[in-house]
Design an enzyme around this catalytic site. Structure first.
Site, short mmCIF file in Angstrom:
data_model
loop_
_atom_site.label_atom_id
_atom_site.label_comp_id
_atom_site.label_asym_id
_atom_site.label_seq_id
_atom_site.Cartn_x
_atom_site.Cartn_y
_atom_site.Cartn_z
N VAL A 66 0.85 -1.20 0.00
CA VAL A 66 0.00 0.00 0.00
C VAL A 66 0.88 1.25 0.00
O VAL A 66 0.65 2.18 -0.77
CB VAL A 66 -0.97 0.00 1.21
CG1 VAL A 66 -1.65 1.36 1.37
CG2 VAL A 66 -2.01 -1.10 1.05
N GLU A 69 2.39 1.88 -3.45
CA GLU A 69 1.45 2.39 -4.45
C GLU A 69 0.87 3.75 -4.08
O GLU A 69 0.52 4.52 -4.95
CB GLU A 69 0.34 1.37 -4.70
CG GLU A 69 0.86 0.06 -5.27
CD GLU A 69 1.73 0.24 -6.50
OE1 GLU A 69 1.41 1.08 -7.37
OE2 GLU A 69 2.76 -0.45 -6.60
N GLU A 70 0.76 4.04 -2.81
CA GLU A 70 0.17 5.31 -2.39
C GLU A 70 1.14 6.48 -2.51
O GLU A 70 0.77 7.56 -2.96
CB GLU A 70 -0.35 5.22 -0.95
CG GLU A 70 -1.61 4.41 -0.79
CD GLU A 70 -2.86 5.11 -1.29
OE1 GLU A 70 -2.80 6.29 -1.69
OE2 GLU A 70 -3.91 4.45 -1.30
N SER A 71 2.38 6.28 -2.08
CA SER A 71 3.29 7.43 -1.97
C SER A 71 4.67 7.21 -2.56
O SER A 71 5.49 8.13 -2.55
CB SER A 71 3.48 7.79 -0.49
OG SER A 71 4.16 6.75 0.19
N TYR A 177 -6.28 0.84 -9.06
CA TYR A 177 -5.57 0.91 -7.78
C TYR A 177 -5.45 -0.48 -7.15
O TYR A 177 -4.37 -0.89 -6.73
CB TYR A 177 -6.30 1.87 -6.83
CG TYR A 177 -5.75 1.86 -5.43
CD1 TYR A 177 -4.59 2.57 -5.12
CD2 TYR A 177 -6.35 1.12 -4.42
CE1 TYR A 177 -4.07 2.54 -3.83
CE2 TYR A 177 -5.84 1.09 -3.14
CZ TYR A 177 -4.69 1.80 -2.86
OH TYR A 177 -4.17 1.77 -1.59
#
Length: 195
Positions: A66, A69-71, A177
């Site tokens: 996560v 992929e998020e930051s 996502y």
């Protein structure tokens, strides 16, 4: 009787092809090896991820997927919608998490600190996993689109929670996502599960 001269260039071409094939195979093997792949799938803040994943009962490899992929591991990240930090938490969600955890000293800027962001993001993942009975697809869809949307999709019959497929997710952005997180999650399992 005259000696036949051999063409050294004629013999060099097959050898060159063999050498190039061997280099290509070696390069591919090296590229596929875990040490090289770990460059693209690193595990920064591992102690924090492991600690909070253990505390809240979440797979640490899902947490790091996560974060990737998020930051892309940038703690000061901020999305166009206002999500902050490594796990891209919305301030309102983080405020609710702080209340649930009894963290009276929480301030929005704390989300830019890796420890607080990982703690809150991991707690949130755990709460979503619990709500959606450990279904990773639904958990990740809720992490991206919000649990209200996922509940609505289930109520309206757009998604069957017992047989959900990523392709069933109504929002294209959320489908993409979830696919990205699941791909990263599988890579992290392959690279870090039993090193």
């Amino acid at each position: 009787m005259a000696k036949k001269r051999t063409n050294s260039r004629g013999n060099a071409l097959p050898r060159l092809i063999v050498v190039l094939v061997l280099i290509a195979v070696a390069g591919w093997a090296l590229w596929q090896s875990p040490p090289v792949e770990r460059i693209f799938y690193p595990f920064p803040n591992r102690a924090l991820v492991d600690e909070y994943a253990h505390d809240y009962g979440v797979d640490p490899l899902l947490v790091i997927a996560v974060i990737r992929e998020e930051s892309r591991f940038l703690p000061q990240s901020e999305s166009r919608k206002g999500a902050l930090g490594l796990m891209q938490l919305m301030p309102a969600t983080a405020s609710s998490i702080a209340h649930s955890l009894g963290d009276k000293g929480y301030r929005e800027r704390d989300l830019l600190e890796p420890e607080k962001n990982i703690q809150y993001g991991t707690w949130y993942l755990a709460s979503l996993e619990k709500e959606f009975s450990g279904n990773v697809v639904l958990t990740m869809a809720a992490y991206n689109a919000g649990k209200g949307h996922v509940r609505q999709w289930i109520r309206s019959g757009q998604i069957d929670p017992k047989h959900v497929q990523v392709g069933d997710i109504p929002f294209g952005e959320t489908r993409e996502y979830v696919l990205r997180v699941l791909k990263s999650y599988q890579k992290y399992i392959m690279l870090y599960k039993n090193p």
